[in-house]
Scaffold this motif. Structure first.
Motif, PDB file in Angstrom:
ATOM      1  N   GLU A  29      33.078 -40.440 -14.049  1.00 19.85           N
ATOM      2  CA  GLU A  29      32.353 -41.636 -13.642  1.00 19.85           C
ATOM      3  C   GLU A  29      32.527 -41.813 -12.139  1.00 19.85           C
ATOM      4  OE1 GLU A  29      33.946 -44.737 -16.085  1.00 19.85           O
ATOM      5  OE2 GLU A  29      32.963 -44.005 -17.895  1.00 19.85           O
ATOM      6  N   ASN A  30      31.407 -41.733 -11.417  1.00 19.37           N
ATOM      7  CA  ASN A  30      31.452 -41.794  -9.957  1.00 19.37           C
ATOM      8  C   ASN A  30      32.465 -40.799  -9.389  1.00 19.37           C
ATOM      9  OD1 ASN A  30      29.437 -43.746  -9.697  1.00 19.37           O
ATOM     10  ND2 ASN A  30      30.893 -45.419  -9.954  1.00 19.37           N
ATOM     11  N   ASN A  31      32.432 -39.580  -9.943  1.00 22.90           N
ATOM     12  CA  ASN A  31      33.249 -38.451  -9.506  1.00 22.90           C
ATOM     13  C   ASN A  31      34.733 -38.625  -9.827  1.00 22.90           C
ATOM     14  OD1 ASN A  31      33.416 -35.844  -8.535  1.00 22.90           O
ATOM     15  ND2 ASN A  31      33.518 -36.417  -6.378  1.00 22.90           N
ATOM     16  N   THR A  32      35.059 -39.512 -10.737  1.00 20.18           N
ATOM     17  CA  THR A  32      36.437 -39.705 -11.175  1.00 20.18           C
ATOM     18  C   THR A  32      36.551 -39.321 -12.639  1.00 20.18           C
ATOM     19  OG1 THR A  32      36.808 -41.511  -9.607  1.00 20.18           O
ATOM     20  CG2 THR A  32      38.303 -41.370 -11.485  1.00 20.18           C
ATOM     21  N   SER A  33      37.504 -38.470 -12.955  1.00 14.87           N
ATOM     22  CA  SER A  33      37.690 -38.022 -14.331  1.00 14.87           C
ATOM     23  C   SER A  33      38.146 -39.182 -15.214  1.00 14.87           C
ATOM     24  CB  SER A  33      38.727 -36.904 -14.383  1.00 14.87           C
ATOM     25  OG  SER A  33      38.947 -36.480 -15.712  1.00 14.87           O
TER      26      SER A  33
ATOM     27  N   THR B 190      25.561 -32.427 -17.425  1.00  8.60           N
ATOM     28  CA  THR B 190      24.562 -33.421 -17.067  1.00  8.60           C
ATOM     29  C   THR B 190      25.092 -34.333 -15.974  1.00  8.60           C
ATOM     30  OG1 THR B 190      25.295 -35.056 -18.703  1.00  8.60           O
ATOM     31  CG2 THR B 190      23.679 -33.418 -19.429  1.00  8.60           C
ATOM     32  N   PHE B 191      24.225 -34.675 -15.043  1.00 12.02           N
ATOM     33  CA  PHE B 191      24.547 -35.584 -13.948  1.00 12.02           C
ATOM     34  C   PHE B 191      23.450 -36.641 -13.907  1.00 12.02           C
ATOM     35  CE2 PHE B 191      26.261 -31.448 -13.099  1.00 12.02           C
ATOM     36  CZ  PHE B 191      27.534 -31.674 -12.586  1.00 12.02           C
ATOM     37  N   SER B 192      23.808 -37.902 -14.139  1.00  8.36           N
ATOM     38  CA  SER B 192      22.812 -38.954 -14.292  1.00  8.36           C
ATOM     39  C   SER B 192      23.130 -40.147 -13.409  1.00  8.36           C
ATOM     40  CB  SER B 192      22.747 -39.421 -15.755  1.00  8.36           C
ATOM     41  OG  SER B 192      22.372 -38.347 -16.604  1.00  8.36           O
ATOM     42  N   VAL B 193      22.149 -40.547 -12.588  1.00  9.94           N
ATOM     43  CA  VAL B 193      22.258 -41.761 -11.788  1.00  9.94           C
ATOM     44  C   VAL B 193      21.500 -42.849 -12.543  1.00  9.94           C
ATOM     45  CG1 VAL B 193      21.831 -42.868  -9.573  1.00  9.94           C
ATOM     46  CG2 VAL B 193      22.365 -40.423  -9.670  1.00  9.94           C
ATOM     47  N   ILE B 194      22.231 -43.808 -13.068  1.00 11.37           N
ATOM     48  CA  ILE B 194      21.671 -44.809 -13.970  1.00 11.37           C
ATOM     49  C   ILE B 194      22.295 -46.172 -13.697  1.00 11.37           C
ATOM     50  CG2 ILE B 194      21.160 -43.178 -15.841  1.00 11.37           C
ATOM     51  CD1 ILE B 194      23.791 -44.002 -17.148  1.00 11.37           C
TER      52      ILE B 194
ATOM     53  N   TYR C 206      15.404 -48.251 -31.070  1.00  7.05           N
ATOM     54  CA  TYR C 206      15.513 -48.334 -29.621  1.00  7.05           C
ATOM     55  C   TYR C 206      16.513 -49.412 -29.219  1.00  7.05           C
ATOM     56  CZ  TYR C 206      11.140 -45.986 -30.489  1.00  7.05           C
ATOM     57  OH  TYR C 206      10.198 -45.131 -30.962  1.00  7.05           O
ATOM     58  N   GLY C 207      17.119 -49.243 -28.076  1.00 15.19           N
ATOM     59  CA  GLY C 207      18.054 -50.249 -27.597  1.00 15.19           C
ATOM     60  C   GLY C 207      18.825 -49.757 -26.398  1.00 15.19           C
ATOM     61  N   GLY C 208      19.538 -50.653 -25.744  1.00  8.18           N
ATOM     62  CA  GLY C 208      20.277 -50.306 -24.544  1.00  8.18           C
ATOM     63  C   GLY C 208      19.330 -50.053 -23.395  1.00  8.18           C
ATOM     64  N   GLN C 209      18.976 -51.082 -22.655  1.00 12.22           N
ATOM     65  CA  GLN C 209      18.005 -50.958 -21.562  1.00 12.22           C
ATOM     66  C   GLN C 209      18.677 -50.334 -20.345  1.00 12.22           C
ATOM     67  OE1 GLN C 209      16.202 -54.657 -20.484  1.00 12.22           O
ATOM     68  NE2 GLN C 209      14.822 -53.748 -18.984  1.00 12.22           N
ATOM     69  N   PHE C 210      18.115 -49.216 -19.857  1.00 12.22           N
ATOM     70  CA  PHE C 210      18.715 -48.482 -18.756  1.00 12.22           C
ATOM     71  C   PHE C 210      17.740 -48.313 -17.602  1.00 12.22           C
ATOM     72  CE2 PHE C 210      20.767 -46.777 -22.627  1.00 12.22           C
ATOM     73  CZ  PHE C 210      22.079 -47.106 -22.355  1.00 12.22           C
ATOM     74  N   GLY C 211      18.280 -48.364 -16.392  1.00 17.58           N
ATOM     75  CA  GLY C 211      17.540 -47.953 -15.213  1.00 17.58           C
ATOM     76  C   GLY C 211      17.887 -46.506 -14.906  1.00 17.58           C
ATOM     77  N   HIS C 212      16.881 -45.682 -14.650  1.00 16.74           N
ATOM     78  CA  HIS C 212      17.063 -44.249 -14.401  1.00 16.74           C
ATOM     79  C   HIS C 212      16.599 -43.911 -12.992  1.00 16.74           C
ATOM     80  CE1 HIS C 212      17.511 -43.084 -18.770  1.00 16.74           C
ATOM     81  NE2 HIS C 212      16.971 -44.276 -18.881  1.00 16.74           N
ATOM     82  N   GLN C 213      17.425 -43.152 -12.255  1.00 16.36           N
ATOM     83  CA  GLN C 213      17.029 -42.717 -10.923  1.00 16.36           C
ATOM     84  C   GLN C 213      17.074 -41.205 -10.745  1.00 16.36           C
ATOM     85  OE1 GLN C 213      19.587 -45.453  -8.492  1.00 16.36           O
ATOM     86  NE2 GLN C 213      17.615 -46.122  -7.705  1.00 16.36           N
ATOM     87  N   GLU C 214      18.012 -40.548 -11.403  1.00 22.41           N
ATOM     88  CA  GLU C 214      18.104 -39.094 -11.253  1.00 22.41           C
ATOM     89  C   GLU C 214      18.824 -38.502 -12.447  1.00 22.41           C
ATOM     90  OE1 GLU C 214      19.501 -35.785  -7.924  1.00 22.41           O
ATOM     91  OE2 GLU C 214      20.111 -37.868  -7.697  1.00 22.41           O
TER      92      GLU C 214
ATOM     93  N   TYR D 138      25.123 -46.088 -10.533  1.00 20.31           N
ATOM     94  CA  TYR D 138      26.285 -45.479 -11.164  1.00 20.31           C
ATOM     95  C   TYR D 138      25.994 -44.022 -11.484  1.00 20.31           C
ATOM     96  CZ  TYR D 138      29.815 -44.985 -14.886  1.00 20.31           C
ATOM     97  OH  TYR D 138      30.847 -44.588 -15.675  1.00 20.31           O
ATOM     98  N   LEU D 139      26.966 -43.154 -11.207  1.00 23.36           N
ATOM     99  CA  LEU D 139      26.831 -41.729 -11.495  1.00 23.36           C
ATOM    100  C   LEU D 139      27.727 -41.363 -12.665  1.00 23.36           C
ATOM    101  CD1 LEU D 139      25.989 -38.789 -10.947  1.00 23.36           C
ATOM    102  CD2 LEU D 139      27.790 -38.686  -9.205  1.00 23.36           C
TER     103      LEU D 139
END
Length: 219
Positions: free
Chosen positions: A160-164, A75-79, A192-200, A145-146
């Motif tokens: 995290e951001n292409n860093t292991s 999985t790859f998530s931009v959040i 429900y909980g943890g409010q997240f912004g989702h982009q990809e 953030y990726l």
């Protein structure tokens, strides 16, 4: 994304997402017809953005999709993490919400601390004992953030951001085929909980270890 058409349609009001369309050609759209579950994308006529790009704000909301049947996936998530609105302190942004002990949650807020971790999930109950892999450091900043997870049946690695990032050595168990999945915001115990912004979100049902750096760099 046609932002002009979106703002023209919504006008000066608020706009929510009923369907996030799958771009892979497989038709795995994430959707809900339940109004209170629809994440927001327009606020008072203005599109929500992060780093100049539109984002979907999931605050106790989620969209459901199906069609995955693999125990190997990446999985790859931009959040981004917006805030915490939790009772028990566990917030997930990507989940398998199927019944039975074959689900999972990719969680970022756990026990009053930002971590990233896999937790096996039965649809209502997390399997917390010796069955999760947690990052060794705080994760998910408030900025764009990726986060990438490589999961191959019983082992998981976090980037995290292409860093292991080092994760705990706990071996996951009880993972079966994904059936019903969701993106958005879901808390410990099915609340429900943890409010997240989702982009990809990009999900592969095969091992992408050899391509991982390239995928991360492309995103």
């Amino acid at each position: 994304m046609d932002t002009s058409a979106l703002t023209s349609f919504v006008g000066a009001g608020n706009g929510s997402v009923t369907t996030w369309y799958d771009q892979s050609g497989n038709g795995r759209n994430a959707t809900t017809t339940i109004l209170i579950r629809q994440p927001q994308i327009v606020s008072s006529g203005t599109i929500l953005t992060l780093n100049g790009k539109p984002r979907m704000n999931a605050n106790a909301q989620y969209l459901v999709f199906t069609g995955y049947g693999s125990t190997t996936f990446n999985t790859f998530s931009v959040i981004n993490a917006i805030s915490v609105s939790s009772i028990n302190g566990y917030g997930g942004y990507l989940m398998n919400i199927s019944n039975g002990n074959n689900g999972f949650k990719i969680v970022s807020y756990d026990a009053s601390t930002w971590f990233s971790e896999f937790i096996p999930y039965s649809g209502t109950t997390e399997q917390m004992t010796n069955a999760r892999r947690r990052s060794a450091v705080k994760s998910i900043p408030t900025g764009q953030y990726l986060e990438s997870w490589v999961y191959n049946n019983s082992a998981a690695q976090l980037y995290e951001n292409n860093t292991s990032i080092t994760v705990s050595s706990n071996v996951l168990s009880g993972w079966g085929n994904s059936e019903i999945c969701a993106i958005g915001s879901m808390e410990f115990g099915g609340n429900y909980g943890g409010q997240f912004g989702h982009q990809e979100h990009i999900i592969y049902t095969s091992d992408q270890t050899s391509n991982l750096s390239g995928i991360n760099s492309n995103i």
